[in-house]
Design a protein around this motif. Structure first.
Motif, PDB file in Angstrom:
ATOM      1  N   SER A 146       0.806  -1.218   0.000  1.00  0.00           N
ATOM      2  CA  SER A 146       0.000   0.000   0.000  1.00  0.00           C
ATOM      3  C   SER A 146       0.843   1.273   0.000  1.00  0.00           C
ATOM      4  O   SER A 146       0.357   2.336  -0.388  1.00  0.00           O
ATOM      5  N   ARG A 147       2.099   1.191   0.421  1.00  0.00           N
ATOM      6  CA  ARG A 147       2.969   2.367   0.387  1.00  0.00           C
ATOM      7  C   ARG A 147       3.331   2.698  -1.055  1.00  0.00           C
ATOM      8  O   ARG A 147       3.764   1.826  -1.816  1.00  0.00           O
ATOM      9  N   TYR A 148       3.172   3.969  -1.400  1.00  0.00           N
ATOM     10  CA  TYR A 148       3.386   4.378  -2.798  1.00  0.00           C
ATOM     11  C   TYR A 148       4.786   4.032  -3.296  1.00  0.00           C
ATOM     12  O   TYR A 148       4.951   3.571  -4.420  1.00  0.00           O
ATOM     13  N   PHE A 149       5.787   4.248  -2.445  1.00  0.00           N
ATOM     14  CA  PHE A 149       7.158   3.942  -2.872  1.00  0.00           C
ATOM     15  C   PHE A 149       7.284   2.485  -3.278  1.00  0.00           C
ATOM     16  O   PHE A 149       7.867   2.163  -4.323  1.00  0.00           O
ATOM     17  N   PHE A 150       6.741   1.582  -2.454  1.00  0.00           N
ATOM     18  CA  PHE A 150       6.883   0.157  -2.753  1.00  0.00           C
ATOM     19  C   PHE A 150       6.034  -0.265  -3.950  1.00  0.00           C
ATOM     20  O   PHE A 150       6.468  -1.095  -4.753  1.00  0.00           O
ATOM     21  N   SER A 151       4.837   0.301  -4.092  1.00  0.00           N
ATOM     22  CA  SER A 151       4.024  -0.038  -5.266  1.00  0.00           C
ATOM     23  C   SER A 151       4.708   0.468  -6.542  1.00  0.00           C
ATOM     24  O   SER A 151       4.663  -0.198  -7.590  1.00  0.00           O
ATOM     25  N   SER A 152       5.372   1.629  -6.459  1.00  0.00           N
ATOM     26  CA  SER A 152       6.117   2.143  -7.620  1.00  0.00           C
ATOM     27  C   SER A 152       7.300   1.243  -7.944  1.00  0.00           C
ATOM     28  O   SER A 152       7.588   0.967  -9.114  1.00  0.00           O
ATOM     29  N   ALA A 153       8.000   0.787  -6.893  1.00  0.00           N
ATOM     30  CA  ALA A 153       9.137  -0.110  -7.103  1.00  0.00           C
ATOM     31  C   ALA A 153       8.672  -1.418  -7.740  1.00  0.00           C
ATOM     32  O   ALA A 153       9.314  -1.928  -8.668  1.00  0.00           O
ATOM     33  N   ILE A 154       7.554  -1.959  -7.258  1.00  0.00           N
ATOM     34  CA  ILE A 154       7.001  -3.195  -7.823  1.00  0.00           C
ATOM     35  C   ILE A 154       6.678  -3.000  -9.299  1.00  0.00           C
ATOM     36  O   ILE A 154       6.945  -3.873 -10.136  1.00  0.00           O
ATOM     37  N   SER A 155       6.118  -1.846  -9.637  1.00  0.00           N
ATOM     38  CA  SER A 155       5.795  -1.561 -11.039  1.00  0.00           C
ATOM     39  C   SER A 155       7.058  -1.588 -11.901  1.00  0.00           C
ATOM     40  O   SER A 155       7.065  -2.162 -12.997  1.00  0.00           O
ATOM     41  N   GLY A 156       8.146  -0.986 -11.405  1.00  0.00           N
ATOM     42  CA  GLY A 156       9.405  -0.994 -12.144  1.00  0.00           C
ATOM     43  C   GLY A 156       9.980  -2.394 -12.282  1.00  0.00           C
ATOM     44  O   GLY A 156      10.514  -2.766 -13.337  1.00  0.00           O
ATOM     45  N   ILE A 157       9.869  -3.181 -11.207  1.00  0.00           N
ATOM     46  CA  ILE A 157      10.358  -4.572 -11.230  1.00  0.00           C
ATOM     47  C   ILE A 157       9.562  -5.398 -12.236  1.00  0.00           C
ATOM     48  O   ILE A 157      10.124  -6.109 -13.070  1.00  0.00           O
ATOM     49  N   GLU A 158       8.229  -5.286 -12.157  1.00  0.00           N
ATOM     50  CA  GLU A 158       7.366  -6.107 -13.018  1.00  0.00           C
ATOM     51  C   GLU A 158       7.561  -5.762 -14.494  1.00  0.00           C
ATOM     52  O   GLU A 158       7.600  -6.649 -15.345  1.00  0.00           O
ATOM     53  N   LYS A 159       7.698  -4.453 -14.781  1.00  0.00           N
ATOM     54  CA  LYS A 159       7.908  -4.026 -16.173  1.00  0.00           C
ATOM     55  C   LYS A 159       9.198  -4.632 -16.724  1.00  0.00           C
ATOM     56  O   LYS A 159       9.214  -5.176 -17.841  1.00  0.00           O
ATOM     57  N   ASP A 219       9.570  -7.693 -19.664  1.00  0.00           N
ATOM     58  CA  ASP A 219      10.398  -7.525 -20.871  1.00  0.00           C
ATOM     59  C   ASP A 219      11.428  -8.645 -21.014  1.00  0.00           C
ATOM     60  O   ASP A 219      11.857  -8.961 -22.126  1.00  0.00           O
ATOM     61  N   LYS A 220      11.824  -9.248 -19.881  1.00  0.00           N
ATOM     62  CA  LYS A 220      12.818 -10.328 -19.901  1.00  0.00           C
ATOM     63  C   LYS A 220      12.158 -11.703 -20.006  1.00  0.00           C
ATOM     64  O   LYS A 220      12.846 -12.724 -20.015  1.00  0.00           O
ATOM     65  N   GLY A 221      10.814 -11.729 -20.043  1.00  0.00           N
ATOM     66  CA  GLY A 221      10.110 -13.003 -20.133  1.00  0.00           C
ATOM     67  C   GLY A 221       9.940 -13.711 -18.801  1.00  0.00           C
ATOM     68  O   GLY A 221       9.791 -14.933 -18.758  1.00  0.00           O
ATOM     69  N   TYR A 222       9.928 -12.941 -17.703  1.00  0.00           N
ATOM     70  CA  TYR A 222       9.798 -13.520 -16.365  1.00  0.00           C
ATOM     71  C   TYR A 222       8.463 -13.146 -15.733  1.00  0.00           C
ATOM     72  O   TYR A 222       7.904 -12.080 -15.999  1.00  0.00           O
ATOM     73  N   MET A 272      14.207   2.689  -8.866  1.00  0.00           N
ATOM     74  CA  MET A 272      14.868   1.727  -7.983  1.00  0.00           C
ATOM     75  C   MET A 272      14.392   0.306  -8.273  1.00  0.00           C
ATOM     76  O   MET A 272      15.164  -0.647  -8.197  1.00  0.00           O
ATOM     77  N   GLY A 273      13.108   0.167  -8.618  1.00  0.00           N
ATOM     78  CA  GLY A 273      12.584  -1.150  -8.969  1.00  0.00           C
ATOM     79  C   GLY A 273      13.232  -1.694 -10.231  1.00  0.00           C
ATOM     80  O   GLY A 273      13.637  -2.865 -10.286  1.00  0.00           O
ATOM     81  N   GLU A 274      13.348  -0.844 -11.249  1.00  0.00           N
ATOM     82  CA  GLU A 274      13.978  -1.269 -12.506  1.00  0.00           C
ATOM     83  C   GLU A 274      15.446  -1.630 -12.294  1.00  0.00           C
ATOM     84  O   GLU A 274      15.931  -2.639 -12.821  1.00  0.00           O
ATOM     85  N   LEU A 275      16.149  -0.800 -11.527  1.00  0.00           N
ATOM     86  CA  LEU A 275      17.560  -1.078 -11.254  1.00  0.00           C
ATOM     87  C   LEU A 275      17.725  -2.384 -10.488  1.00  0.00           C
ATOM     88  O   LEU A 275      18.646  -3.171 -10.764  1.00  0.00           O
ATOM     89  N   SER A 276      16.828  -2.634  -9.526  1.00  0.00           N
ATOM     90  CA  SER A 276      16.891  -3.871  -8.734  1.00  0.00           C
ATOM     91  C   SER A 276      16.675  -5.091  -9.611  1.00  0.00           C
ATOM     92  O   SER A 276      17.384  -6.097  -9.494  1.00  0.00           O
ATOM     93  N   ALA A 277      15.683  -5.006 -10.500  1.00  0.00           N
ATOM     94  CA  ALA A 277      15.388  -6.131 -11.386  1.00  0.00           C
ATOM     95  C   ALA A 277      16.547  -6.380 -12.349  1.00  0.00           C
ATOM     96  O   ALA A 277      16.963  -7.525 -12.559  1.00  0.00           O
ATOM     97  N   ASN A 278      17.076  -5.315 -12.935  1.00  0.00           N
ATOM     98  CA  ASN A 278      18.201  -5.482 -13.870  1.00  0.00           C
ATOM     99  C   ASN A 278      19.421  -6.069 -13.181  1.00  0.00           C
ATOM    100  O   ASN A 278      20.135  -6.903 -13.755  1.00  0.00           O
ATOM    101  N   LEU A 279      19.664  -5.657 -11.924  1.00  0.00           N
ATOM    102  CA  LEU A 279      20.788  -6.203 -11.168  1.00  0.00           C
ATOM    103  C   LEU A 279      20.572  -7.690 -10.889  1.00  0.00           C
ATOM    104  O   LEU A 279      21.516  -8.494 -10.990  1.00  0.00           O
ATOM    105  N   LEU A 280      19.339  -8.057 -10.562  1.00  0.00           N
ATOM    106  CA  LEU A 280      19.043  -9.476 -10.332  1.00  0.00           C
ATOM    107  C   LEU A 280      19.266 -10.288 -11.604  1.00  0.00           C
ATOM    108  O   LEU A 280      19.884 -11.364 -11.560  1.00  0.00           O
ATOM    109  N   PHE A 281      18.799  -9.776 -12.738  1.00  0.00           N
ATOM    110  CA  PHE A 281      18.954 -10.515 -13.991  1.00  0.00           C
ATOM    111  C   PHE A 281      20.418 -10.624 -14.405  1.00  0.00           C
ATOM    112  O   PHE A 281      20.810 -11.612 -15.021  1.00  0.00           O
TER     113      PHE A 281
END
Length: 341
Positions: free
Chosen positions: A74-87, A91-94, A301-310
């Motif tokens: 419910s926190r906007y920061f975390f929902s925004s991060a999730i959106s960046g991660i999911e996007k 794109d990577k097929g995950y 931050m979400g996009e950067l986290s996802a890219n670092l994981l990949f």
């Protein structure tokens, strides 16, 4: 026949052909002619066949799924991060499994175990306020499951981090209040065990020091920074012996709670007390007056986290080098802090 019981053997039986041929056709093998492929695919659709991707992925020791754990969706920061991660993941097929710890260590431990049992390829996590040790990450390390920790720093060896420069954000927020003429500035701080709040406190102190304003311990008020905490902290502010003219809150939620309480008590914002929050949630912009805040860049931050994981998913575990990415925050000045126009 129930849709979820249809197998390649059912398709083979219906067409009176070999099961291995059906399997090859469904996997788009060149060993099956286009005519036969079409016939098999048509029959599969007719029977309602659905490929068991989980079984297929497990055979390859890969599920093409990552897990994400945040304190509160419910926190906007975390929902925004999730959106960046999911996007990024899409794109990577995950696929992404999203969980929330609700700031509870026990729940976080259970979620880690559940995601591991579901064989996720990696995990992105912002740890709970109660997380003081990290024993529950041991199983992931033994299995070679890569982890990326974002937003909240924790003392895991060989960790990958995506962190905000909380010190700089807090310094800019406090410095802005001082430049607006504030001299008695209260800081709403979070749990002392979390580096994120310790660093914001350090930034607050550094701005005071820059302007030769003495630091006073009684002007630092700690809580879990929920909206109701903001109300309680605002009550304390009005009881302080100092004439408080500024508040820097370590998040927007507590700042908004404080603003609502102070307005009910006849305090004019920013004329009497100027306020700056931290996170730039959507509510901050529509407050009356709009809340000045530090933008945490959740989506980035979400996009950067996802890219670092990949990055780490594509490297053998023995060759993975830990990496830390620091994101710079920015101050958004709105009416809640403009004492000088």
């Amino acid at each position: 026949m129930e849709n979820n019981t249809i197998t390649i053997h059912d398709i083979a039986k219906a067409l009176a052909i070999n099961s291995s041929t059906v399997s090859r056709a469904l996997n788009n093998s060149d060993r099956v002619s286009l005519k036969t492929k079409k016939k098999i695919l048509d029959k599969a659709n007719e029977l309602g066949y659905q490929r068991n991707l989980l079984a297929s992925n497990l055979r390859r020791n890969k599920t093409n799924t990552i897990g994400v754990i945040v304190p509160r969706i419910s926190r906007y920061f975390f929902s925004s991060a999730i959106s960046g991660i999911e996007k990024t993941a899409f794109d990577k097929g995950y696929n992404v499994i999203i969980c929330q710890s609700l700031e509870q260590l026990e729940r976080e431990e259970n979620l880690i175990n559940t995601l591991a049992a579901n064989r996720v390829d990696g995990i992105i996590i912002s740890v709970s306020m109660e997380t003081l040790n990290y024993d529950h990450f041991d199983g992931l390390k033994k299995n070679g499951t890569p982890i990326v920790i974002f937003d909240r720093h924790c003392d895991l060896p060989d960790r990958n981090n995506v962190l905000l420069d909380d010190f700089v954000g807090a310094f800019e927020a406090t410095n802005h209040l001082i430049e607006q003429g504030c001299k008695n500035i209260v800081h709403f701080s979070g749990p002392k065990n979390l580096n994120v709040y310790r660093n914001r406190l350090k930034g607050y102190k550094a701005a005071l020091e820059k302007h030769e304003i003495p630091f006073r311990e009684n002007l630092v008020l700690n809580s879990r920074l929920m909206q109701e905490d903001g109300t309680k902290l605002a009550e304390k502010v009005l009881r302080l012996p100092e004439s408080i003219d500024g508040i820097f809150s370590a998040n927007d939620v507590a700042a908004i709670g404080a603003m609502q309480y102070l307005k009910k008590k006849g305090i004019q914002i920013p004329k009497d007390i100027a306020i700056v929050g931290f996170s730039n949630g959507p509510t901050s912009a529509v407050m009356d007056p709009p809340l000045s805040t530090i933008d945490q860049s959740g989506g980035e931050m979400g996009e950067l986290s996802a890219n670092l994981l990949f990055e780490h998913l594509n490297v053998e575990s023995v060759k993975r080098e830990p990496k830390t990415i620091i994101v710079k925050p920015s101050l958004l000045v709105r009416e809640s802090s403009k004492k000088r126009g």
